[in-house]
Design a protein around this motif. Structure first.
Motif, PDB file in Angstrom:
ATOM      1  N   ALA A   1      44.178  39.008  31.808  1.00 25.21           N
ATOM      2  CA  ALA A   1      43.994  39.575  33.146  1.00 25.21           C
ATOM      3  C   ALA A   1      43.368  38.559  34.095  1.00 25.21           C
ATOM      4  N   HIS A   2      42.430  37.781  33.577  1.00 20.05           N
ATOM      5  CA  HIS A   2      41.767  36.766  34.397  1.00 20.05           C
ATOM      6  C   HIS A   2      42.769  35.709  34.866  1.00 20.05           C
TER       7      HIS A   2
ATOM      8  N   ALA B   1      45.166  37.062  37.475  1.00 17.19           N
ATOM      9  CA  ALA B   1      44.496  37.291  38.757  1.00 17.19           C
ATOM     10  C   ALA B   1      44.237  35.983  39.499  1.00 17.19           C
TER      11      ALA B   1
ATOM     12  N   GLU C   1      34.482  38.706  36.082  1.00 17.42           N
ATOM     13  CA  GLU C   1      34.733  39.908  35.275  1.00 17.42           C
ATOM     14  C   GLU C   1      33.664  40.117  34.205  1.00 17.42           C
ATOM     15  N   LEU C   2      32.948  39.052  33.829  1.00 16.41           N
ATOM     16  CA  LEU C   2      31.918  39.172  32.793  1.00 16.41           C
ATOM     17  C   LEU C   2      30.533  39.462  33.359  1.00 16.41           C
TER      18      LEU C   2
ATOM     19  N   ARG D   1      41.131  40.486  28.298  1.00 18.06           N
ATOM     20  CA  ARG D   1      40.355  40.106  29.483  1.00 18.06           C
ATOM     21  C   ARG D   1      40.825  38.747  30.013  1.00 18.06           C
ATOM     22  N   HIS D   2      41.077  37.833  29.086  1.00 20.25           N
ATOM     23  CA  HIS D   2      41.496  36.502  29.502  1.00 20.25           C
ATOM     24  C   HIS D   2      42.878  36.536  30.158  1.00 20.25           C
TER      25      HIS D   2
END
Length: 437
Positions: free
Chosen positions: A271-272, A275, A345-346, A268-269
């Motif tokens: 991807a963050h 982005a 995202e969270l 997730r990180h």
């Protein structure tokens, strides 16, 4: 309307804190205004504050609340000091001590400082503040009970003592050595007992009653712009509750819960970061995100700087190595924070994460209650590191914490300490089947 009063020794035992419309709080500390949830029409009165064993209330968090439309007032002690520093910019000063700072009679923070007990003893003062001694000498001179020259010497003697040693006994002993026993005895006798003659107490009580009667000076026009600095973002994230419950986890604690316990958070990180890389750093060009400065750093140099683990240069392609470097070194401008808020995202998982954070933090609080000698801040760094390395099943903790969005091992340890008990329990549960076999 409710008056949120942050007070300690200045109003110790005072009945004004029991008046209708008053919501008492302990002496103010850094972060308290972010945790506060004032209602429409409420006001804040800062009287006392702490500043030695914890950070004091910051100027920008005061401005932040004021810019949000909450009237703030300061009086008596740290409140008077902050009001003088914020004249026309967020805090309205009330009382004599504020006027002394405003007019230049006082210039030192230490003039309002004293030592005091905690809530269990009603924040009772143990030493005397310079402003309290000034207030008494002024009144004694005004009624002819003290010579002005002797009053100046008494104040000068009191200033020569550090505020932590300025007890009545020490004041009298020091005065006896300088031939000021009589004048000092007059001052100390007035300041004993209920402290009804203490200028701090008088200022604070008058301020509370004035605000309740709505006859206090009007706050300045709200034309204050609070700079959106990195520190302001970090403080807000650290101290603002994630829900309407001020006793619940903060937004930073909820984010830390995700970083520490979501198995897929490294993905997730990554991807963050990818982005948000180009919006933060438009100069990064190409679809492959390979900035030119990366070519100047050899794999060996990246290992030496702790950005790559020892074996990664041999196992990662040049592209994947670049991605790892960009993810592990990513910072929001101006270069301090990796996250300045809970990432979008969270948000879909926020309710569940908040509930989990509350539950896991409760384990730590229960451990403290069961064993008063235990405190998360005392956990050795190597024990903390070993526990989370086992939880994450990694042999490269230093780089893994970067993959989870922490900017350093130190930040990881700071955020992980309150969750140590939960992490240790998860590790124990994961090892149980292997032991049974």
């Amino acid at each position: 309307m409710t008056i949120h009063v942050f007070a300690g020794p200045s109003l110790s035992g005072s009945s004004v804190l029991e008046l209708a419309g008053v919501c008492p709080h302990p002496p103010i500390a850094h972060g308290d205004l972010y945790r506060l949830r004032p209602g429409a029409g409420d006001a804040v009165l800062i009287v006392d504050g702490v500043y030695q064993h914890t950070a004091p209330v910051r100027h920008k968090e005061i401005l932040d609340l004021y810019a949000a439309g909450v009237p703030l007032y300061g009086t008596a002690s740290l409140g008077a000091l902050r009001a003088a520093e914020h004249q026309g910019h967020g805090v309205t000063g009330l009382g004599t001590v504020f006027a002394w700072y405003r007019d230049g009679r006082l210039i030192s923070d230490a003039d309002v400082a004293l030592t005091h007990g905690d809530a269990e003893v009603g924040f009772r003062a143990f030493t005397q503040a310079i402003v309290s001694i000034l207030g008494v000498t002024d009144s004694l001179v005004a009624v002819g009970r003290l010579d002005p020259a002797e009053a100046s010497k008494v104040v000068e003697l009191a200033r020569s003592l550090h505020f932590t040693t300025r007890t009545n006994a020490n004041l009298l002993a020091s005065a006896g050595k300088r031939g000021l026993a009589g004048p000092m005895r007059l001052v100390v006798d007035v300041l004993r007992g209920d402290r009804l003659s203490d200028v701090k107490r008088t200022d604070a009580e008058d301020a509370v009653r004035g605000l309740l009667a709505e006859n206090a000076p009007a706050p300045p026009a709200r034309d204050v712009e609070v700079p959106v600095t990195t520190w302001r973002k970090e403080w807000s994230l650290q101290h603002t509750p994630a829900t309407a419950d001020p006793e619940g986890p903060t937004r930073r604690q909820v984010l830390a819960c995700a970083q520490l316990f979501l198995p897929d958070f490294p993905d997730r990180h990554t991807a963050h970061v990818l982005a948000h890389l180009r919006p933060e750093y438009p100069e990064v060009g190409g679809d492959t995100f390979l900035p030119a400065w990366l070519d100047a750093l050899s794999p060996e140099e990246l290992v030496r700087r702790g950005i790559l683990a020892e074996g990664e240069p041999a196992t990662l392609t040049k592209h994947d190595r670049a991605i790892r470097v960009l993810v592990r070194t990513f910072r929001r401008r101006s270069g301090r924070l990796v996250y300045d808020g809970i990432p979008p995202e969270l948000i879909p998982d926020l309710a569940a994460l908040t509930e989990q954070s509350t539950r896991l933090l409760r384990l730590s609080n229960q451990a403290v209650q069961l064993n008063p000698k235990f405190h998360p801040g005392d956990i050795p760094a190597d024990v903390l590191d070993t526990t989370f390395a086992a939880l994450w099943r990694t042999g490269e903790l230093a780089t893994h914490v970067l993959d989870r969005g922490f900017r350093s091992l130190e930040e990881f340890r700071e955020q992980a300490r309150p969750y140590f008990i939960a992490a240790r329990a998860f590790v124990a549960m994961s090892e149980r089947p292997a032991q049974a076999a």
